[in-house]
Design a protein around this motif. Structure first.
Motif, PDB file in Angstrom:
ATOM      1  N   THR A 118       0.319 -22.342  16.620  1.00  0.00           N
ATOM      2  CA  THR A 118       0.407 -20.931  16.987  1.00  0.00           C
ATOM      3  C   THR A 118      -0.975 -20.431  17.364  1.00  0.00           C
ATOM      4  O   THR A 118      -1.919 -20.542  16.571  1.00  0.00           O
ATOM      5  N   CYS A 119      -1.086 -19.886  18.565  1.00  0.00           N
ATOM      6  CA  CYS A 119      -2.328 -19.225  18.986  1.00  0.00           C
ATOM      7  C   CYS A 119      -2.170 -17.733  18.720  1.00  0.00           C
ATOM      8  O   CYS A 119      -1.354 -17.067  19.344  1.00  0.00           O
ATOM      9  N   HIS A 120      -2.958 -17.225  17.769  1.00  0.00           N
ATOM     10  CA  HIS A 120      -2.936 -15.805  17.427  1.00  0.00           C
ATOM     11  C   HIS A 120      -3.944 -15.014  18.259  1.00  0.00           C
ATOM     12  O   HIS A 120      -3.977 -13.787  18.178  1.00  0.00           O
ATOM     13  N   GLY A 121      -4.770 -15.697  19.022  1.00  0.00           N
ATOM     14  CA  GLY A 121      -5.784 -15.060  19.855  1.00  0.00           C
ATOM     15  C   GLY A 121      -6.785 -16.102  20.306  1.00  0.00           C
ATOM     16  O   GLY A 121      -6.857 -17.208  19.753  1.00  0.00           O
ATOM     17  N   LEU A 122      -7.557 -15.781  21.329  1.00  0.00           N
ATOM     18  CA  LEU A 122      -8.573 -16.691  21.845  1.00  0.00           C
ATOM     19  C   LEU A 122      -9.833 -16.527  20.996  1.00  0.00           C
ATOM     20  O   LEU A 122     -10.770 -15.814  21.345  1.00  0.00           O
ATOM     21  N   ASP A 123      -9.839 -17.217  19.857  1.00  0.00           N
ATOM     22  CA  ASP A 123     -10.862 -16.987  18.838  1.00  0.00           C
ATOM     23  C   ASP A 123     -12.265 -17.327  19.303  1.00  0.00           C
ATOM     24  O   ASP A 123     -13.239 -16.812  18.739  1.00  0.00           O
ATOM     25  N   TRP A 124     -12.409 -18.184  20.291  1.00  0.00           N
ATOM     26  CA  TRP A 124     -13.755 -18.542  20.760  1.00  0.00           C
ATOM     27  C   TRP A 124     -14.447 -17.352  21.427  1.00  0.00           C
ATOM     28  O   TRP A 124     -15.665 -17.376  21.623  1.00  0.00           O
ATOM     29  N   GLN A 125     -13.705 -16.293  21.718  1.00  0.00           N
ATOM     30  CA  GLN A 125     -14.310 -15.096  22.306  1.00  0.00           C
ATOM     31  C   GLN A 125     -14.902 -14.153  21.256  1.00  0.00           C
ATOM     32  O   GLN A 125     -15.565 -13.181  21.608  1.00  0.00           O
ATOM     33  N   THR A 134     -18.156 -21.899  18.614  1.00  0.00           N
ATOM     34  CA  THR A 134     -17.402 -21.510  19.806  1.00  0.00           C
ATOM     35  C   THR A 134     -16.932 -22.740  20.568  1.00  0.00           C
ATOM     36  O   THR A 134     -15.768 -22.830  20.998  1.00  0.00           O
ATOM     37  N   ARG A 135     -17.828 -23.707  20.727  1.00  0.00           N
ATOM     38  CA  ARG A 135     -17.481 -24.934  21.438  1.00  0.00           C
ATOM     39  C   ARG A 135     -16.388 -25.711  20.711  1.00  0.00           C
ATOM     40  O   ARG A 135     -15.450 -26.227  21.333  1.00  0.00           O
TER      41      ARG A 135
END
Length: 399
Positions: A118-125, A134-135
């Motif tokens: 599940t992707c809850h958001g683009l956490d690397w941002q 981030t990488r």
């Protein structure tokens, strides 16, 4: 089904959307006869490493971590969870968030369990992560696309992102508002904070740069509405410099109240007593705090990022241009001047959330997704809902 959960800090939830999400979903699965093990961090559960305990039927297994370095702690415990889950005969191993998904390769290669992410958001941002973290999260995003048998996203904008970036079909199943209980109708706690019911703006969320509480503080200070206060309610995250500067900025402003991290009846009282809820974020998945305010019938103002447009569109709330101070000031000024125009908008939003965002329906759809991946190697486009915010009955059917 026997299910393993990796990526949540732990339950019961203290803070964090993923933790509240898991606390709602997995006990419901247990009540339907499934077995759920959730791998957690001892730094969050306050248990010693390797201990386990029961939360509403879910077995929570605490791993020792490296709590002196947040990012490394998350990755280490996720890796340990992936290794531990690989040694068990789980039907489903469910990874939450892109960072933990870096380790989807371990069970995918080593055993026959089906992998769901599940992707809850683009956490690397998010601003709290350094360049290395981030990488690694970006690598986790790629790993989730490559190794998952099925992938869920909590907003339509995330569904579009994965389709356009990777050609990856995902299943859109949103979150729902947390369940609120009884709160003091006499508003004693709010009164102790110097608040008047219906006469304050509420920001609810972690004090982090991407949620832009600083923009709201600046807009409120410039507007200085007579008889109104601004309440910042939320925990301090891993951006200590940002937080300390923000708190220093508001320390001398009598009309701005920092309530800290609220839970239980105090949280419910402060949300229900607000005259206006504002979320000025630059980045969100699908914000639980906004859903909660909408469900409680509080008028909502938000930045015009795609997840907010999804929730507040069709006259369910009011939007301003993200990151734009003048736009924020203008919209706040209008909202405070014309409360009679906000009431029908808030009612429409409340009805929308009650109709479309239910934990019972969401749990049912996740279980349907599990069944699909157990019977096929990949989730096909047949699972994609169309148009409606949450057309759950149609997920899994062919259009």
């Amino acid at each position: 089904m026997k299910i393993a959960v990796i990526g949540a800090k732990g339950i019961p939830p203290k803070q964090g959307g993923i933790e509240h999400y898991c606390a709602e979903i997995y006990p419901r699965m247990v009540s339907q006869g499934h077995t759920v093990d959730l791998f957690a961090r001892s730094s969050y559960t306050e248990n010693f490493g390797w201990e386990n305990y029961d939360f509403r039927g879910v077995r929570v297994i605490s791993f020792p971590g490296l709590d002196y370095y947040y990012g490394l702690d998350a990755l280490v415990t996720s890796a340990m969870g992936a290794i531990a889950a690989t040694g068990q005969k789980y039907d489903i191993i469910h990874f939450h968030a892109l960072g933990p998904a870096l380790f989807t390769c371990i069970p995918r290669i080593a055993n026959s369990s089906k992998i769901v992410v599940t992707c809850h958001g683009l956490d690397w941002q998010r601003a709290k992560w350094g360049s290395l973290s981030t990488r690694l999260i970006q690598l986790g995003e790629k790993a989730s696309v490559r190794f998952s048998h099925g992938m869920m996203v909590v907003s339509k904008s995330l569904q579009t992102y994965f389709l356009q970036t990777y050609g990856k079909e995902t299943v859109y199943i949103p979150t729902a508002p947390a369940s609120y209980g009884y709160s003091d109708p006499n508003f004693h706690y709010g009164t102790n904070l110097g608040l008047e019911k219906g006469r304050y703006i509420l920001f609810l969320g972690r004090l982090v740069p991407e949620k832009r509480p600083d923009l709201l503080v600046e807009a409120f200070s410039a507007l200085n509405p007579r008889g109104w206060k601004l309440v910042l309610a939320g925990g301090v995250s891993d951006t200590k410099t940002f937080t300390s500067q923000l708190l220093e900025k508001i320390a001398r402003q009598r009309n701005i109240v920092f309530a800290g991290e609220l839970r239980g009846s105090r949280l419910w009282e402060i949300v229900r007593g607000a005259g206006l809820f504002v979320l000025p974020s630059d980045l969100e998945g699908l914000p639980l705090s906004m859903l909660e305010a909408m469900r409680e019938g509080i008028p909502v103002v938000g930045s015009d990022i795609p997840p907010h447009q999804q929730l507040l569109g069709e006259e369910r709330g009011t939007l301003f241009k993200a990151g734009n101070l003048d736009s924020c000031i203008s919209v706040l000024d209008w909202a405070l001047r014309y409360p009679e125009k906000l009431a029908p908008i808030a009612k429409k939003a409340q009805n929308h959330v009650n109709l479309n965002y239910s934990w019972d329906h969401i749990t049912s759809e996740i279980l349907q997704l599990y069944t699909q991946v157990l019977n096929s190697s990949e989730i096909s486009s047949r699972l994609q809902p169309e148009n409606n915010d949450m057309d759950l009955a149609k997920v899994g059917t062919k259009k």
